[in-house]
Design a protein around this motif. Sequence first.
Motif, PDB file in Angstrom:
ATOM      1  N   TRP A  25       1.177  11.919 -11.869  1.00  0.00           N
ATOM      2  CA  TRP A  25       1.009  11.260 -10.567  1.00  0.00           C
ATOM      3  C   TRP A  25       0.952   9.747 -10.675  1.00  0.00           C
ATOM      4  O   TRP A  25       1.560   9.031  -9.871  1.00  0.00           O
ATOM      5  CB  TRP A  25      -0.247  11.769  -9.865  1.00  0.00           C
ATOM      6  N   ASP A  26       0.215   9.218 -11.643  1.00  0.00           N
ATOM      7  CA  ASP A  26       0.063   7.763 -11.763  1.00  0.00           C
ATOM      8  C   ASP A  26       1.401   7.067 -11.994  1.00  0.00           C
ATOM      9  O   ASP A  26       1.665   6.012 -11.412  1.00  0.00           O
ATOM     10  CB  ASP A  26      -0.908   7.422 -12.897  1.00  0.00           C
ATOM     11  N   GLU A  27       2.237   7.649 -12.830  1.00  0.00           N
ATOM     12  CA  GLU A  27       3.545   7.050 -13.103  1.00  0.00           C
ATOM     13  C   GLU A  27       4.425   7.074 -11.859  1.00  0.00           C
ATOM     14  O   GLU A  27       5.094   6.090 -11.541  1.00  0.00           O
ATOM     15  CB  GLU A  27       4.245   7.810 -14.235  1.00  0.00           C
ATOM     16  N   TRP A  28       4.432   8.182 -11.147  1.00  0.00           N
ATOM     17  CA  TRP A  28       5.275   8.305  -9.960  1.00  0.00           C
ATOM     18  C   TRP A  28       4.813   7.371  -8.853  1.00  0.00           C
ATOM     19  O   TRP A  28       5.624   6.739  -8.189  1.00  0.00           O
ATOM     20  CB  TRP A  28       5.286   9.743  -9.461  1.00  0.00           C
ATOM     21  N   VAL A  29       3.511   7.268  -8.673  1.00  0.00           N
ATOM     22  CA  VAL A  29       2.978   6.374  -7.634  1.00  0.00           C
ATOM     23  C   VAL A  29       3.310   4.929  -7.974  1.00  0.00           C
ATOM     24  O   VAL A  29       3.678   4.154  -7.094  1.00  0.00           O
ATOM     25  CB  VAL A  29       1.452   6.584  -7.467  1.00  0.00           C
ATOM     26  N   SER A  30       3.225   4.551  -9.235  1.00  0.00           N
ATOM     27  CA  SER A  30       3.535   3.177  -9.625  1.00  0.00           C
ATOM     28  C   SER A  30       5.014   2.842  -9.388  1.00  0.00           C
ATOM     29  O   SER A  30       5.354   1.689  -9.130  1.00  0.00           O
ATOM     30  CB  SER A  30       3.163   2.924 -11.087  1.00  0.00           C
ATOM     31  N   LEU A  31       5.888   3.849  -9.459  1.00  0.00           N
ATOM     32  CA  LEU A  31       7.300   3.620  -9.173  1.00  0.00           C
ATOM     33  C   LEU A  31       7.564   3.464  -7.670  1.00  0.00           C
ATOM     34  O   LEU A  31       8.480   2.748  -7.262  1.00  0.00           O
ATOM     35  CB  LEU A  31       8.151   4.775  -9.710  1.00  0.00           C
ATOM     36  N   ILE A  32       6.766   4.137  -6.861  1.00  0.00           N
ATOM     37  CA  ILE A  32       6.982   4.137  -5.418  1.00  0.00           C
ATOM     38  C   ILE A  32       6.336   2.937  -4.724  1.00  0.00           C
ATOM     39  O   ILE A  32       6.845   2.460  -3.711  1.00  0.00           O
ATOM     40  CB  ILE A  32       6.453   5.453  -4.815  1.00  0.00           C
ATOM     41  N   VAL A  33       5.236   2.429  -5.247  1.00  0.00           N
ATOM     42  CA  VAL A  33       4.465   1.362  -4.591  1.00  0.00           C
ATOM     43  C   VAL A  33       5.312   0.168  -4.153  1.00  0.00           C
ATOM     44  O   VAL A  33       5.165  -0.294  -3.017  1.00  0.00           O
ATOM     45  CB  VAL A  33       3.293   0.913  -5.493  1.00  0.00           C
ATOM     46  N   PRO A  34       6.214  -0.355  -4.955  1.00  0.00           N
ATOM     47  CA  PRO A  34       6.977  -1.527  -4.503  1.00  0.00           C
ATOM     48  C   PRO A  34       7.875  -1.257  -3.291  1.00  0.00           C
ATOM     49  O   PRO A  34       8.197  -2.176  -2.540  1.00  0.00           O
ATOM     50  CB  PRO A  34       7.845  -1.899  -5.707  1.00  0.00           C
ATOM     51  N   HIS A  35       8.254  -0.020  -3.071  1.00  0.00           N
ATOM     52  CA  HIS A  35       9.175   0.310  -1.988  1.00  0.00           C
ATOM     53  C   HIS A  35       8.486   0.948  -0.784  1.00  0.00           C
ATOM     54  O   HIS A  35       9.138   1.204   0.220  1.00  0.00           O
ATOM     55  CB  HIS A  35      10.258   1.276  -2.505  1.00  0.00           C
ATOM     56  N   TYR A  36       7.201   1.218  -0.896  1.00  0.00           N
ATOM     57  CA  TYR A  36       6.459   1.896   0.163  1.00  0.00           C
ATOM     58  C   TYR A  36       6.008   0.883   1.208  1.00  0.00           C
ATOM     59  O   TYR A  36       5.606  -0.228   0.858  1.00  0.00           O
ATOM     60  CB  TYR A  36       5.253   2.605  -0.446  1.00  0.00           C
ATOM     61  N   PRO A  37       6.073   1.209   2.500  1.00  0.00           N
ATOM     62  CA  PRO A  37       5.678   0.252   3.532  1.00  0.00           C
ATOM     63  C   PRO A  37       4.199  -0.127   3.407  1.00  0.00           C
ATOM     64  O   PRO A  37       3.355   0.701   3.089  1.00  0.00           O
ATOM     65  CB  PRO A  37       5.941   0.991   4.843  1.00  0.00           C
ATOM     66  N   SER A  38       3.925  -1.411   3.658  1.00  0.00           N
ATOM     67  CA  SER A  38       2.555  -1.900   3.492  1.00  0.00           C
ATOM     68  C   SER A  38       1.718  -1.732   4.744  1.00  0.00           C
ATOM     69  O   SER A  38       0.499  -1.845   4.688  1.00  0.00           O
ATOM     70  CB  SER A  38       2.583  -3.378   3.102  1.00  0.00           C
ATOM     71  N   GLY A  39       2.333  -1.516   5.885  1.00  0.00           N
ATOM     72  CA  GLY A  39       1.583  -1.320   7.122  1.00  0.00           C
ATOM     73  C   GLY A  39       1.255  -2.610   7.835  1.00  0.00           C
ATOM     74  O   GLY A  39       0.362  -2.650   8.671  1.00  0.00           O
ATOM     75  N   LYS A  40       1.949  -3.705   7.488  1.00  0.00           N
ATOM     76  CA  LYS A  40       1.693  -4.973   8.162  1.00  0.00           C
ATOM     77  C   LYS A  40       2.174  -4.930   9.602  1.00  0.00           C
ATOM     78  O   LYS A  40       1.614  -5.587  10.470  1.00  0.00           O
ATOM     79  CB  LYS A  40       2.371  -6.111   7.409  1.00  0.00           C
ATOM     80  N   ARG A  41       3.215  -4.171   9.853  1.00  0.00           N
ATOM     81  CA  ARG A  41       3.723  -3.993  11.208  1.00  0.00           C
ATOM     82  C   ARG A  41       3.709  -2.514  11.547  1.00  0.00           C
ATOM     83  O   ARG A  41       3.927  -1.662  10.695  1.00  0.00           O
ATOM     84  CB  ARG A  41       5.164  -4.485  11.320  1.00  0.00           C
ATOM     85  N   GLY A  42       3.498  -2.201  12.803  1.00  0.00           N
ATOM     86  CA  GLY A  42       3.552  -0.807  13.234  1.00  0.00           C
ATOM     87  C   GLY A  42       2.317  -0.029  12.816  1.00  0.00           C
ATOM     88  O   GLY A  42       1.259  -0.595  12.551  1.00  0.00           O
ATOM     89  N   HIS A  43       2.468   1.277  12.740  1.00  0.00           N
ATOM     90  CA  HIS A  43       1.329   2.136  12.397  1.00  0.00           C
ATOM     91  C   HIS A  43       1.043   2.098  10.902  1.00  0.00           C
ATOM     92  O   HIS A  43       1.908   1.773  10.097  1.00  0.00           O
ATOM     93  CB  HIS A  43       1.584   3.575  12.866  1.00  0.00           C
TER      94      HIS A  43
END
Length: 57
Positions: A25-43
């Motif tokens: 899980w830790d490796e997969w999450v670290s790969l996804i974090v840069p591309h995952y929306p931060s939530g600055k806009r919208g929900h």
Amino acid sequence: MEYSCWKKKTKREEFLEIMDEIIPWDEWVSLIVPHYPSGKRGHLPIGIGMMLRMYLL
């Protein structure tokens, strides 16, 4: 109290335990974090770990 530890594991619980053991899980999450929306806009986005588990189920 005495019988609470004797509960039989369900197939769902067994499956989730095996999935937690197999998937890094830790490796997969670290790969996804840069591309995952931060939530600055919208929900606000759902947590990465929860979304990853939902997609893999």
